[in-house]
Design a protein around this motif. Structure first.
Motif, PDB file in Angstrom:
ATOM      1  N   ALA A 151       0.822  -1.212   0.000  1.00 30.52           N
ATOM      2  CA  ALA A 151       0.000   0.000   0.000  1.00 30.52           C
ATOM      3  C   ALA A 151       0.853   1.258   0.000  1.00 30.52           C
ATOM      4  CB  ALA A 151      -0.934  -0.007   1.213  1.00 30.52           C
ATOM      5  N   GLY A 250      -2.982   3.482   4.685  1.00 28.44           N
ATOM      6  CA  GLY A 250      -2.780   2.389   3.746  1.00 28.44           C
ATOM      7  C   GLY A 250      -2.769   1.024   4.405  1.00 28.44           C
ATOM      8  N   ILE A 253      -5.867  -1.053   3.823  1.00 28.63           N
ATOM      9  CA  ILE A 253      -6.183  -1.487   2.466  1.00 28.63           C
ATOM     10  C   ILE A 253      -5.939  -2.994   2.367  1.00 28.63           C
ATOM     11  CG2 ILE A 253      -5.658  -1.217   0.029  1.00 28.63           C
ATOM     12  CD1 ILE A 253      -6.858   1.260   1.308  1.00 28.63           C
ATOM     13  N   TYR A 304     -13.456   5.005   3.515  1.00 29.48           N
ATOM     14  CA  TYR A 304     -12.854   3.952   2.694  1.00 29.48           C
ATOM     15  C   TYR A 304     -13.917   3.369   1.772  1.00 29.48           C
ATOM     16  CZ  TYR A 304      -8.569   3.664   5.518  1.00 29.48           C
ATOM     17  OH  TYR A 304      -7.380   3.931   6.142  1.00 29.48           O
ATOM     18  N   THR A 307     -13.568  -2.838  -2.515  1.00 33.98           N
ATOM     19  CA  THR A 307     -13.179  -3.170  -3.883  1.00 33.98           C
ATOM     20  C   THR A 307     -14.421  -3.488  -4.707  1.00 33.98           C
ATOM     21  OG1 THR A 307     -12.853  -5.486  -3.264  1.00 33.98           O
ATOM     22  CG2 THR A 307     -10.925  -4.040  -3.218  1.00 33.98           C
ATOM     23  N   ARG A 316      -9.775   1.245  -1.271  1.00 34.74           N
ATOM     24  CA  ARG A 316      -9.016   2.489  -1.329  1.00 34.74           C
ATOM     25  C   ARG A 316      -9.575   3.508  -0.338  1.00 34.74           C
ATOM     26  NH1 ARG A 316     -11.293   6.598  -4.558  1.00 34.74           N
ATOM     27  NH2 ARG A 316     -13.156   5.984  -5.728  1.00 34.74           N
ATOM     28  N   THR A 318     -11.077   7.045   0.827  1.00 35.73           N
ATOM     29  CA  THR A 318     -11.966   8.087   0.302  1.00 35.73           C
ATOM     30  C   THR A 318     -12.264   9.081   1.423  1.00 35.73           C
ATOM     31  OG1 THR A 318     -13.926   6.759   0.869  1.00 35.73           O
ATOM     32  CG2 THR A 318     -13.052   6.534  -1.369  1.00 35.73           C
TER      33      THR A 318
END
Length: 436
Positions: A151, A250, A253, A304, A307, A316, A318
């Motif tokens: 990440a 990260g 993720i 966030y 996927t 990812r 947000t």
């Protein structure tokens, strides 16, 4: 068809120059590519950074030291080539205080050490002590940490388990030959002793030498904090909260939503008037009440996106506009909508971009006797029913409703408990006083 040639990646950041003194004692600054190994001039114990003529200094006879701010923009390949010929050693520690470096006021980031290996490769070495042998193997640990490192554009090159002092556990086991039957018990006893003792988990993080050192610093810090957060097992709500507090966005993720974790892309529109606002308040309260009706600490994270392929995997970041994250209003809504109020509830925001943040609502495990937690309001067939109440629970990454039979069971159990308490009180009142 001829294959297209891929242009090599262009180096990022500024260069580190080598400081050399000529025969007359004059300082000469050379880029790493300009240094001739046959040059007999004396090399300085320090190195320079061509942006602002700042230096990476050596502390007495110890390691190199540089402030975080000045080395983040340094090109990794340039740093590695400059330091590779240094006869005083190759370790580099990062100082979190403001420049200039002051040996008496160092604030070192001790989660990792930057080291130049194999001639010029810059690697971040992380060492975390576990109280006993880690639950996961070195291979399993590497697989988990690789997701975190990726990440940040980094890679896990190696994971090693060492005993305090640096001895690999297998060396102690090798003292008892595996092929000898008489040594079987000794090997078993040694293995049990090793498993019960402290272990140092040593992780090596690397990235491309075209990148800036800041990428490796951020990746190493995230891996180090993730490793600490998972000492006792897989990541949990407390660990996720601490990673957010460290701004390791990260690190989440690739995690999957579960009984302890749920993510939302946007904030519930609780500020709207009328029916839309009422609907948003009910939905927010239900999201929190689901966790309160569970049996583990849990966390709701807003900022966030999952996927697109499904599987409830976090895809990812947000971040949400700060103007939409009013923690006082959120707490007011939850206290008004959830009965009884959730004990120990934490609501925190973490800056993730300019005027944007991630919000987390941490829900500690609630006492079983206080469950179920009710929510004022129901959304039935798309309509908001404010006079009703709802009971929602979480199962895995999904939600389930509480049936009428379960609610009836709760009521009956509560009445039985109250009746038993009243009976005990009546019996106590009829017991004779001492001395009668």
């Amino acid at each position: 068809m001829a294959e297209l040639e891929v242009a090599p990646a262009q180096p990022e950041g500024v260069d580190v120059y080598v400081i050399i003194y000529d025969e007359e004692g004059n300082e000469v600054r050379l880029l790493p590519a300009e240094v001739d190994e046959a040059d007999t001039r004396i090399r300085s114990r320090d190195f320079g950074i061509d942006k602002g003529l700042r230096r990476i200094e050596r502390l007495k006879h110890g390691p190199l030291i540089a402030t975080d701010a000045q080395v983040r923009g340094v090109n990794i390949g340039s740093l590695g080539r400059a330091v590779s010929g240094n006869l005083h050693g190759t370790e580099l520690y990062v100082d979190l205080s403001a420049p200039p470096v002051d040996e008496d006021l160092l604030e070192l980031d001790e989660r990792y050490v930057l080291n130049v290996e194999d001639g010029h490769t810059v690697a971040a070495i992380i060492t975390e002590r576990f109280p006993t042998q880690p639950v996961q193997s070195a291979v399993e640990t590497k697989a988990v940490l690789s997701r975190v490192a990726a990440a940040y554009g980094c890679r896990i090159r190696d994971v090693r388990f060492l005993l305090p002092g640096g001895t690999p556990p297998e060396e102690l086991l090798d003292t008892w030959p595996a092929e000898e039957e008489w040594a079987a018990q000794f090997r078993a006893d040694t293995a049990a002793s090793i498993a019960a003792g402290a272990h140092d988990v040593q992780v090596t993080v690397v990235t491309d030498d075209t990148k800036m050192l800041g990428a490796l610093i951020e990746g190493a810090a995230a891996v180090a904090d993730f490793l600490k957060a998972t000492q006792g097992g897989p990541l949990d709500a407390s660990g996720a909260l601490n990673l957010l507090r460290g701004q390791h966005f990260g690190a989440l993720i690739g995690e999957r939503e579960s009984e302890y974790l749920e993510v939302k892309t946007t904030m519930h529109t609780i500020w709207l008037a009328g029916t839309p606002g009422e609907r948003a308040k009910i939905e927010l309260a239900q999201d929190v009440a689901r966790f309160a009706n569970g049996d583990v600490d849990a966390i709701l994270v807003i900022g966030y996106r999952e996927t697109s392929g499904g599987g409830n995997e976090i895809g990812r970041l947000t971040p949400v506009a700060d103007s939409l994250l009013n923690t006082a209003q959120i707490r007011e809504v939850l206290d008004a909508r959830i009965v009884p109020p959730v004990d120990g509830l934490l609501i925190e925001t973490f800056p993730a971009a300019a005027d944007q943040s991630v919000l987390a609502i941490y829900v500690p495990e609630q006492p079983f006797e206080m469950q179920p937690y009710l929510v004022h309001g129901v959304i039935a067939e798309g309509k908001v029913e404010g006079a009703f109440f709802s009971i929602v629970r979480r199962r895995g990454e999904g939600s389930i409703t509480t049936s009428a039979q379960q609610i009836h069971t709760y009521i009956v159990a509560g009445r039985r408990y109250l009746r038993g308490t009243e009976t005990q009180a009546e019996q106590a009142s009829k017991e004779p006083e001492p001395g009668e």
